[in-house]
Design a protein around this motif. Structure first.
Motif, short mmCIF file in Angstrom:
data_model
loop_
_atom_site.label_atom_id
_atom_site.label_comp_id
_atom_site.label_asym_id
_atom_site.label_seq_id
_atom_site.Cartn_x
_atom_site.Cartn_y
_atom_site.Cartn_z
N ILE A 17 0.85 -1.19 0.00
CA ILE A 17 0.00 0.00 0.00
C ILE A 17 0.88 1.24 0.00
N SER A 18 0.50 2.21 -0.80
CA SER A 18 1.28 3.44 -0.83
C SER A 18 0.52 4.51 -1.58
N HIS A 19 0.95 5.71 -1.42
CA HIS A 19 0.44 6.81 -2.22
C HIS A 19 1.16 6.72 -3.57
N PRO A 20 0.50 7.10 -4.68
CA PRO A 20 1.19 7.01 -5.97
C PRO A 20 2.55 7.71 -5.92
N ASP A 21 3.50 7.09 -6.59
CA ASP A 21 4.86 7.64 -6.73
C ASP A 21 5.78 7.39 -5.55
N ALA A 22 5.28 6.70 -4.54
CA ALA A 22 6.15 6.43 -3.38
C ALA A 22 7.18 5.36 -3.73
N GLY A 23 6.86 4.53 -4.77
CA GLY A 23 7.83 3.52 -5.18
C GLY A 23 7.29 2.10 -5.14
N LYS A 24 5.96 1.97 -5.17
CA LYS A 24 5.35 0.64 -5.11
C LYS A 24 5.79 -0.25 -6.27
N THR A 25 5.73 0.30 -7.48
CA THR A 25 6.10 -0.50 -8.65
C THR A 25 7.57 -0.89 -8.60
N ARG A 47 4.65 -2.89 -17.24
CA ARG A 47 3.23 -3.22 -17.15
C ARG A 47 2.44 -2.16 -16.40
N LYS A 48 3.17 -1.30 -15.73
CA LYS A 48 2.48 -0.40 -14.82
C LYS A 48 1.48 0.48 -15.56
N SER A 49 0.28 0.46 -15.07
CA SER A 49 -0.75 1.19 -15.78
C SER A 49 -0.85 2.64 -15.32
N GLY A 50 -0.39 2.90 -14.14
CA GLY A 50 -0.60 4.22 -13.55
C GLY A 50 0.05 5.36 -14.30
N ARG A 51 1.06 5.06 -15.03
CA ARG A 51 1.78 6.14 -15.67
C ARG A 51 1.17 6.50 -17.02
N HIS A 52 0.13 5.80 -17.38
CA HIS A 52 -0.45 6.04 -18.69
C HIS A 52 -1.70 6.89 -18.57
N MET A 139 10.49 2.91 4.46
CA MET A 139 10.74 4.32 4.17
C MET A 139 11.68 4.36 2.98
N ASN A 140 11.18 4.87 1.89
CA ASN A 140 11.90 4.77 0.62
C ASN A 140 12.60 6.08 0.22
N LYS A 141 13.52 5.94 -0.68
CA LYS A 141 14.20 7.05 -1.37
C LYS A 141 15.26 7.74 -0.51
N TYR A 142 15.96 6.98 0.31
CA TYR A 142 17.01 7.59 1.13
C TYR A 142 18.23 8.01 0.32
N ASP A 143 18.26 7.64 -0.95
CA ASP A 143 19.34 8.14 -1.80
C ASP A 143 19.09 9.59 -2.19
N ARG A 144 17.95 10.12 -1.76
CA ARG A 144 17.63 11.53 -2.02
C ARG A 144 17.62 12.31 -0.72
N GLU A 145 17.47 13.61 -0.85
CA GLU A 145 17.28 14.41 0.36
C GLU A 145 15.89 14.11 0.89
N GLY A 255 15.48 2.55 3.30
CA GLY A 255 16.30 2.13 2.16
C GLY A 255 15.97 2.88 0.90
N SER A 256 16.35 2.27 -0.19
CA SER A 256 16.12 2.86 -1.50
C SER A 256 15.78 1.75 -2.47
N ALA A 257 14.51 1.68 -2.82
CA ALA A 257 14.06 0.57 -3.66
C ALA A 257 14.79 0.56 -4.99
N ILE A 258 14.97 1.74 -5.54
CA ILE A 258 15.55 1.78 -6.89
C ILE A 258 16.99 1.28 -6.88
N ASN A 259 17.64 1.39 -5.74
CA ASN A 259 19.01 0.89 -5.61
C ASN A 259 19.07 -0.49 -4.97
P1 G4P Z 1 4.46 3.95 -7.56
O1 G4P Z 1 4.33 2.60 -8.17
O2 G4P Z 1 4.32 3.94 -6.07
O3 G4P Z 1 3.61 4.99 -8.19
O4 G4P Z 1 5.96 4.45 -7.76
P2 G4P Z 1 7.12 4.02 -8.76
O5 G4P Z 1 7.74 2.75 -8.33
O6 G4P Z 1 6.70 4.13 -10.18
O7 G4P Z 1 8.15 5.16 -8.41
C1 G4P Z 1 7.84 6.53 -8.59
C2 G4P Z 1 9.09 7.29 -8.92
O8 G4P Z 1 10.01 7.20 -7.82
C3 G4P Z 1 9.84 6.76 -10.13
O9 G4P Z 1 10.53 7.83 -10.74
C4 G4P Z 1 10.87 5.85 -9.50
O10 G4P Z 1 11.98 5.65 -10.32
C5 G4P Z 1 11.22 6.66 -8.27
N1 G4P Z 1 11.80 5.85 -7.19
C6 G4P Z 1 11.38 4.68 -6.69
N2 G4P Z 1 12.20 4.25 -5.71
C7 G4P Z 1 13.15 5.19 -5.59
C8 G4P Z 1 14.32 5.33 -4.76
O11 G4P Z 1 14.63 4.50 -3.93
N3 G4P Z 1 15.05 6.47 -4.93
C9 G4P Z 1 14.75 7.41 -5.86
N4 G4P Z 1 15.55 8.47 -5.95
N5 G4P Z 1 13.67 7.30 -6.66
C10 G4P Z 1 12.90 6.21 -6.53
P3 G4P Z 1 9.97 8.57 -12.04
O12 G4P Z 1 11.02 9.51 -12.46
O13 G4P Z 1 8.63 9.12 -11.76
O14 G4P Z 1 9.79 7.41 -13.05
P4 G4P Z 1 10.86 6.67 -13.92
O15 G4P Z 1 11.24 7.63 -14.97
O16 G4P Z 1 12.02 6.32 -13.02
O17 G4P Z 1 10.14 5.48 -14.40
#
Ligand code: G4P
Length: 528
Positions: A17-25, A47-52, A139-145, A255-259
């Protein structure tokens, strides 16, 4: 241990569960990557539909294989079978999201640490609370401020009213994000940006917060970290498994999901702490997952957007027993046998024919519209699972059609879509317009498109004076008659045959409640 107890014990069924853009996908993808279910990042994202835009989303939905397969993902991890249920990812919110949460045993809450607790997180958590679903927090995105970590915990505790037990603690953030300290294990895991595959996991792990290696690595920061950890340990709650299982406390990871950072800890927490399938309530009795006989209920219906294929898939959460392909199941509401030959299961990579399934698993039963949300399936016993909620809608439209000759089709279409749970349909006691209620705007668009494709009805949805709705119940029929007489212009029957009060504003609702103190106004109703 018997086979069934063993199978049930190794299952974990959860949703993110998350608000859009928190990093669920992103996190979903990383979970699949770590479990080895997929090899390449990008698979889920695509496959993510939300961005369309909505129109793209419809196109995607048309390719049923894709959308169905992505809404339930089953994968193995540490000899456990994990079922990850997707909650619809659109910006928009739909009732589906809520009901998916009735089919899980725990939830993973993802918070964008730069933003904190956001609106949809609050709504979703409230739904989890209806069943005291245990919640793991990331708690996501710690690679950012991001915001101050203690402040984030405070916000979760105050806004979401759930105790936080930090399991890891971040060291720095953004450009100076160094890693996390695992409070339970007394280990520091160093952050290494940009690792794309679980196989290349080479994060250095340092034992003990007092390890001189840390002084070597971070001479300027280490003392502050030690002080901070001391403060955190003093100020926060220690992890308490029972409180977590009761839905009162959430273990928090950073942490940081993307990493890929912090993802393995999450998977381990789900396996080690999240509950295996437990007992489920029915109107008749409680059902244990290890009972020999199969039972399950429908929590979601997915229609095929392709008009050439009218079939739908009913998503059934298995609650007990063993499902085997070809077995006969009783569709309790219709008192009819169904032969389960073409039932599908959902592996992370593709849709597969299911051979067997156990409590916690999700199976998909193709049908032509005779299955409804809340329907139960058994091996013969009459059981009606409870706790599948319908929520008072927040958005309303009046449905009209351009061609009056199609009025029958409109009624039929809306009745079926209402039963399916795509939208809520209210027929006013007095007046011809049908009122549609939804919790997300997109639902109206989906309904309009389905009416056109499946029923050949060109409907228009217009604004209406209804602002909010409540189901009403009475102490006796006399009271009901009086209420109906006084408020006939504001009463309607929903697709399940329940009486609802349609208020023109919150104030109108409040005044009516004050005027009728003995009438009960319900913001949710259960599938009956
Ligand atoms: P959602 O399903 O909850 O809506 O989120 P999603 O995973 O699509 O992530 C939303 C945005 O946050 C994406 O960036 C994604 O790359 C970014 N993101 C997810 N995890 C992290 C993280 O740990 N650190 C950082 N810095 N960003 C993260 P976007 O620019 O909107 O999309 P895209 O161009 O990367 O696809």
């Amino acid at each position: 241990m018997s086979q069934i107890a063993n199978e049930v014990g190794r299952r974990r069924t959860f949703a993110i569960i998350s608000h859009p853009d928190a990093g669920k996908t992103t996190l979903t993808e990383k979970l699949l990557l770590f479990s080895g279910a997929i090899q390449l990042a990008g698979t889920v994202k695509a496959r993510k539909s939300g961005r369309h835009a909505t129109s793209d989303w419809m196109e995607i939905e048309k390719q049923r294989g894709i959308s169905v397969a992505s809404s339930v993902m089953q994968f193995d991890y540490r000899e456990h079978v994990i079922n990850l249920l997707d909650t619809p990812g659109h910006q928009d919110f739909s009732e589906d999201t809520y009901r998916v949460l009735t089919a899980v045993d725990s939830a993973l809450m993802v918070i964008d640490a730069a933003k904190g607790v956001e609106e949809q997180t609050i709504k979703l958590l409230n739904v989890c609370r209806l069943r005291d679903t245990p919640i793991v927090t990331f708690m996501n995105k710690y690679d950012r401020e991001v915001r101050d970590s203690l402040e984030l915990l405070d916000e979760v505790e105050n806004v979401l009213q759930i105790q936080c037990a930090p399991i890891t603690w971040p060291i720095g953030m953004g450009k100076t994000f160094r890693g996390v300290y695992n409070i339970l294990q007394d280990k520091v895991v160093l952050f290494d940006a940009g690792q794309e595959s679980a196989n290349q996991l080479v994060n250095e792990v340092i034992d003990g917060l007092n390890n001189p290696r840390l002084d070597e690595l971070f001479p300027l920061e280490i003392q502050q970290l030690r002080n901070e950890i001391e403060l955190v340990q003093g100020a926060s709650h220690p992890f308490d498994l029972q409180a977590f299982l009761a839905g009162k406390q959430t273990p928090v990871f950073f942490g940081s999901a993307i990493n890929n950072f912090g993802v393995r800890e999450i998977l381990n927490a789900l396996v080690d702490w999240s509950p295996a399938p437990g007992n489920r309530h029915t109107m008749q009795r409680d059902v244990a997952p290890t009972e020999a006989k199969f039972s399950g209920f429908v929590f979601k219906i997915q229609a095929n957007m392709d008009p050439k294929h009218r079939d739908r898939i009913a998503f059934v959460r298995v609650c007990s027993g063993q499902f085997e392909r070809g077995m006969k199941m009783k569709h309790v509401r219709l008192n009819r046998d169904v032969s389960a030959n073409s039932v599908v299961t959902f592996m992370a990579h593709e849709r597969e024919q299911v051979e067997e399934a156990w409590a916690g698993d999700i199976i998909g039963i193709p049908n032509h519209g005779n299955m409804q949300i809340g329907d139960s399936f058994t091996e013969g016993e009459v059981l009606q699972f409870t706790g599948i909620p319908f929520f008072a809608p927040e958005l309303f439209k009046a449905a009209r059609i351009r061609n009056p000759l199609k009025i029958k089709q409109l009624h039929k279409g809306l009745q079926q879509l209402g039963e399916e749970g795509a939208v809520q349909v209210f027929k006013p006691l007095n007046g011809a317009d049908i009122i549609l209620g939804a919790v997300g705007v997109l639902q109206f668009e989906v309904v309009a498109s389905r009416l056109a494709n499946e029923y050949g009805v060109d409907a228009v949805f217009e604004s209406t004076s209804t602002a909010t709705a409540r189901w009403v119940s009475f102490k006796d029929s006399k009271q009901r008659a009086e209420f109906e007489k006084a408020l006939v212009h504001q009463l309607a029957i929903d697709a399940g045959g329940n009486l609802a009060f349609l208020a023109t504003s919150r104030v109108n609702l409040q005044l009516t409640q004050e005027r009728w103190p003995d009438v009960v106004f319900h913001a949710t109703r259960e599938h009956a």
